[in-house]
Enzyme design. Structure first.
Site, mmCIF file in Angstrom:
data_model
loop_
_atom_site.group_PDB
_atom_site.id
_atom_site.type_symbol
_atom_site.label_atom_id
_atom_site.label_comp_id
_atom_site.label_asym_id
_atom_site.label_seq_id
_atom_site.Cartn_x
_atom_site.Cartn_y
_atom_site.Cartn_z
ATOM 1 N N TYR A 169 2.352 -5.921 -11.886
ATOM 2 C CA TYR A 169 2.398 -5.464 -10.418
ATOM 3 C C TYR A 169 2.389 -7.014 -9.463
ATOM 4 O O TYR A 169 2.854 -7.863 -9.999
ATOM 5 C CB TYR A 169 1.395 -4.415 -10.109
ATOM 6 C CG TYR A 169 1.765 -3.564 -8.701
ATOM 7 C CD1 TYR A 169 2.805 -2.913 -8.746
ATOM 8 C CD2 TYR A 169 0.858 -3.804 -7.575
ATOM 9 C CE1 TYR A 169 3.127 -2.130 -7.533
ATOM 10 C CE2 TYR A 169 1.370 -3.202 -6.513
ATOM 11 C CZ TYR A 169 2.436 -2.327 -6.605
ATOM 12 O OH TYR A 169 2.713 -1.949 -5.432
ATOM 13 N N ARG A 229 11.355 -1.116 2.846
ATOM 14 C CA ARG A 229 10.446 -2.091 3.067
ATOM 15 C C ARG A 229 9.853 -2.371 2.155
ATOM 16 O O ARG A 229 8.462 -2.113 1.943
ATOM 17 C CB ARG A 229 9.704 -1.395 4.371
ATOM 18 C CG ARG A 229 9.060 -2.575 4.946
ATOM 19 C CD ARG A 229 7.371 -2.317 5.310
ATOM 20 N NE ARG A 229 6.993 -2.263 3.827
ATOM 21 C CZ ARG A 229 5.652 -2.030 4.037
ATOM 22 N NH1 ARG A 229 4.706 -1.498 4.919
ATOM 23 N NH2 ARG A 229 5.018 -1.908 2.579
ATOM 24 N N LYS A 272 3.500 1.151 -9.752
ATOM 25 C CA LYS A 272 2.559 2.031 -9.316
ATOM 26 C C LYS A 272 2.176 3.171 -10.154
ATOM 27 O O LYS A 272 0.624 3.379 -10.667
ATOM 28 C CB LYS A 272 2.980 2.882 -8.065
ATOM 29 C CG LYS A 272 3.159 1.764 -6.828
ATOM 30 C CD LYS A 272 1.719 1.352 -6.046
ATOM 31 C CE LYS A 272 1.880 0.834 -4.859
ATOM 32 N NZ LYS A 272 0.785 0.318 -4.407
ATOM 33 N N GLU A 323 5.916 5.485 -0.800
ATOM 34 C CA GLU A 323 5.629 4.007 -0.771
ATOM 35 C C GLU A 323 6.835 3.168 -0.277
ATOM 36 O O GLU A 323 8.098 3.536 -0.690
ATOM 37 C CB GLU A 323 5.638 3.906 -2.255
ATOM 38 C CG GLU A 323 5.127 2.534 -2.901
ATOM 39 C CD GLU A 323 3.494 2.135 -2.606
ATOM 40 O OE1 GLU A 323 3.200 1.143 -2.050
ATOM 41 O OE2 GLU A 323 2.829 3.102 -2.690
ATOM 42 N N ASP A 324 6.371 2.234 0.467
ATOM 43 C CA ASP A 324 7.531 1.164 0.936
ATOM 44 C C ASP A 324 8.341 1.842 1.696
ATOM 45 O O ASP A 324 9.739 1.194 1.547
ATOM 46 C CB ASP A 324 7.886 0.495 -0.332
ATOM 47 C CG ASP A 324 6.800 -0.707 -0.827
ATOM 48 O OD1 ASP A 324 5.633 -0.539 -0.149
ATOM 49 O OD2 ASP A 324 6.956 -1.365 -1.657
ATOM 50 N N ASP A 372 1.022 5.493 0.642
ATOM 51 C CA ASP A 372 0.158 4.551 0.258
ATOM 52 C C ASP A 372 0.011 3.518 1.132
ATOM 53 O O ASP A 372 -1.261 3.033 1.265
ATOM 54 C CB ASP A 372 0.513 4.231 -1.193
ATOM 55 C CG ASP A 372 -0.469 3.223 -1.871
ATOM 56 O OD1 ASP A 372 -1.742 3.615 -1.736
ATOM 57 O OD2 ASP A 372 -0.244 2.193 -2.449
ATOM 58 N N ASP A 373 0.971 2.987 1.705
ATOM 59 C CA ASP A 373 0.837 1.987 2.769
ATOM 60 C C ASP A 373 0.213 2.375 3.887
ATOM 61 O O ASP A 373 -0.270 1.391 4.644
ATOM 62 C CB ASP A 373 2.344 1.578 3.218
ATOM 63 C CG ASP A 373 3.252 1.407 2.239
ATOM 64 O OD1 ASP A 373 3.062 0.444 1.480
ATOM 65 O OD2 ASP A 373 4.401 2.061 1.746
ATOM 66 N N ASN A 421 1.802 -8.877 1.070
ATOM 67 C CA ASN A 421 2.386 -9.132 -0.183
ATOM 68 C C ASN A 421 3.746 -9.370 -0.185
ATOM 69 O O ASN A 421 4.518 -9.077 0.683
ATOM 70 C CB ASN A 421 1.933 -7.862 -1.124
ATOM 71 C CG ASN A 421 0.720 -7.500 -1.448
ATOM 72 O OD1 ASN A 421 0.105 -8.361 -1.684
ATOM 73 N ND2 ASN A 421 0.160 -6.213 -1.375
#
Length: 568
Positions: free
Chosen positions: A124, A177, A195, A266-267, A289-290, A428
């Site tokens: 990850y 993203r 994930k 996610e993202d 999650d973000d 990140n």
């Protein structure tokens, strides 16, 4: 990279007692006929490779298909770690480990669980960022499920092509993203895959119950569109009403095909992240999650930091640099926590300030997005450095994707105004972090309470002690949230469930870890941490009247019993 060496003296007959356990599986799902021979060796979820015992080799048609020596799983792990140490770069180690996952799933997860400190950064963040950038070029074998803009009108039917029917955990991205790297299109599939590996390793969600999904609606990344090896739709992104129509169809189809599954977004780009969460959170068991996972893990770190600073959260002022989905998600959960500590909502919001690329978020600005309005203040416009001087925040949180924006002047200002300034550089991967751990330590005179989104090495101090920078990694929180929601059979995921998860995670940090500068538990005990988080989440689901399962399903023993064990 330091790869530990396992003891080489192993009992090669350890597998003899395992014949009846060759195919680990859930008893509540109809099972196919037992595999034999080469088909068994080639089945990643069932094979044990050279660890099949003498009795199993005879019973399962494996005699002659394996070398003579029977090797135990620990001996196989030693071979894996030796091979990792031979690789010249982390991306080559990532490729090796994903290959291992495709060959021998249980060995992969045993390595990840037992050597998490060495391997997590390879499967990850930060290595997954490079893997996503290069995804089309290092592609070996299809993994996960792809839904493209061309699949409008047939999403439900193509979901029947997925071989597993008992899907419980779905991680989905549209790749717009990815981490702090921007639009990577279909290359973003590396994120759901990574994930879900952590869901299995850290919370024991069985691999066959995990489904990674890439929503491919094109990309705005011109470099990818010019790349002949790019694997996604070669077109500009679909947006607006057609995009939402596709997502509506996807969510309805997933709920029909896998009614017990939880969907993790996610993202997604910030406007879509909020739009989709608001659109579906009251209709399906889902979360972002973000927004919510990052918020919970950051809040846990902030709660733990009070044990170092000696100040409660309600006594502190917070300044965010960056006003995207991650930052505003943290702020909204922080408001809820401050209200829990006794502040009125207006008082709580008055303690939280934001600076974006155009300066301080103030009400006189006419360029704010809906999720930003709630944090705009009646104040004169200020630059970032001016805001640090004027507002004098106790806590500085970065979620910008821009490296180095926490410069020396900024951190020295914080250190001048507070004895123990709290600095969270959350972007990140590592090369996008707002500052390094070493910079935070040096520019604060060694007084900063620090956490980052990606890992930084420990620092040796002059007195011989060691300062271990904290990593506010979502991996601490989302696996336990998923486990708890599944154990409770939660119909929806409520905001109080994320508050409960944050408090549970903060409560798992030991006094010794706090004294070493850490705000999070040591990763080798992450599965037990996930049990604590899961129990707190399930209990909150029950209080919110969202739990369908009885309470005995989420006792610590029941949670441990349901967790996937890759041992053979």
């Amino acid at each position: 990279m330091g790869i530990p060496h396992l003891a080489s003296h192993m009992d090669s007959a350890d597998g003899d007692v395992m014949a009846e356990r060759t195919l680990r599986s859930r008893s509540d799902v109809a099972q196919p006929p037992p595999l034999r021979g080469q088909a068994l060796l080639n089945a990643p979820g069932a094979t044990k490779g050279t660890a099949f015992s003498e009795a199993e080799r005879d019973a399962l048609g494996l005699r002659g298909l394996l070398p003579a020596q029977v090797g135990s799983q620990p001996l196989q792990m030693e071979r894996v770690l030796e091979n990792l140490s031979r690789k010249d770069s982390d991306i080559e180690r990532y490729i090796f480990l994903t290959g291992l996952q495709a060959r021998n799933e249980r060995l992969f997860y045993r390595v990840l669980i037992d050597h998490v400190d060495d391997v997590l950064s390879l499967v990850y963040t930060p290595t997954v960022g490079q893997a996503c950038r290069e995804f089309a070029h290092i592609f070996r074998k299809p993994r996960g499920f792809y839904i493209s803009a061309n699949d409008r009108g047939r999403v439900r039917s193509i979901l029947d092509n997925w071989p597993e029917r008992d899907v419980r955990m779905i991680v989905m991205t549209d790749g717009e993203r990815i981490l702090g790297l921007g639009d990577l299109g279909a290359n973003g599939m590396g994120i759901p895959i990574g994930k879900l590996s952590l869901y299995t390793a850290f919370a024991g969600i069985a691999p066959e119950q995990c489904l990674p999904i890439q929503i491919d609606v094109g990309t705005g990344n011109q470099e990818l569109l010019r790349d002949p090896l790019y694997l996604g739709l070669n077109q500009e992104r679909v947006k607006g009403a057609p995009y939402l129509a596709l997502m509506d169809e996807v969510m309805e189809a997933l709920h029909d095909a896998f009614p017990q599954a939880i969907v993790q977004f996610e993202d997604f780009l910030t406007p879509n992240a909020y739009r989709l969460l608001d659109r579906y959170r009251d209709r399906y068991a889902c979360f972002n999650d973000d927004i919510q996972g990052t918020a919970a893990v950051a809040l846990a770190g902030l709660l733990a930091s009070t044990r170092t600073t000696g100040k409660s959260l309600r006594e502190q002022t917070f300044l965010f640099l960056g006003a995207g989905s991650a930052a505003t998600g943290i702020a909204e959960l922080l408001v809820a926590r401050l209200r829990h500590e006794g502040l009125a909502e207006e008082q709580a919001r008055s303690r939280i300030w934001f600076v974006d690329v155009d300066g301080l978020l103030v009400r006189s600005r006419d360029d704010l997005l809906p999720h930003n309005h709630r944090f705009a203040h009646d104040h004169e416009p200020l630059s970032f450095h001016a805001a640090l001087e004027t507002i004098a925040p106790d806590v500085l949180i970065g979620a910008t994707g821009h490296p180095g924006v926490f410069d020396e002047a900024a951190l020295r200002t914080l250190a001048r105004k507070h004895e123990r300034p709290v600095v969270f550089a959350l972007s990140n991967p590592t090369d996008r972090s707002e500052c390094t751990a070493e910079q935070a330590f040096a520019w604060s005179g060694g007084r900063a309470v620090f956490a980052s989104g990606s890992p930084f090495p420990s620092l040796a101090l002059k007195d011989g002690a060691e300062w271990r920078p904290s990593q506010a990694n979502n991996a601490y929180i989302f696996p336990g949230i998923g486990l708890g929601a599944l154990a409770a059979e939660a119909q929806r995921l409520s905001d109080p469930m994320f508050l409960a998860a944050a408090a549970a995670l903060a409560g798992e940090v030991s006094p010794e870890e706090i004294s070493n500068g850490s705000l999070y538990p040591d990763l080798p005990r992450i599965r037990e941490v996930s049990v604590s988080i899961a129990r707190a989440v399930a209990e909150q689901a029950h209080r919110d009247e969202l739990a369908s399962a009885p309470a005995e399903r989420w006792s610590p023993d029941a949670l441990r019993q349901r967790m996937y064990d890759p041992t053979y």
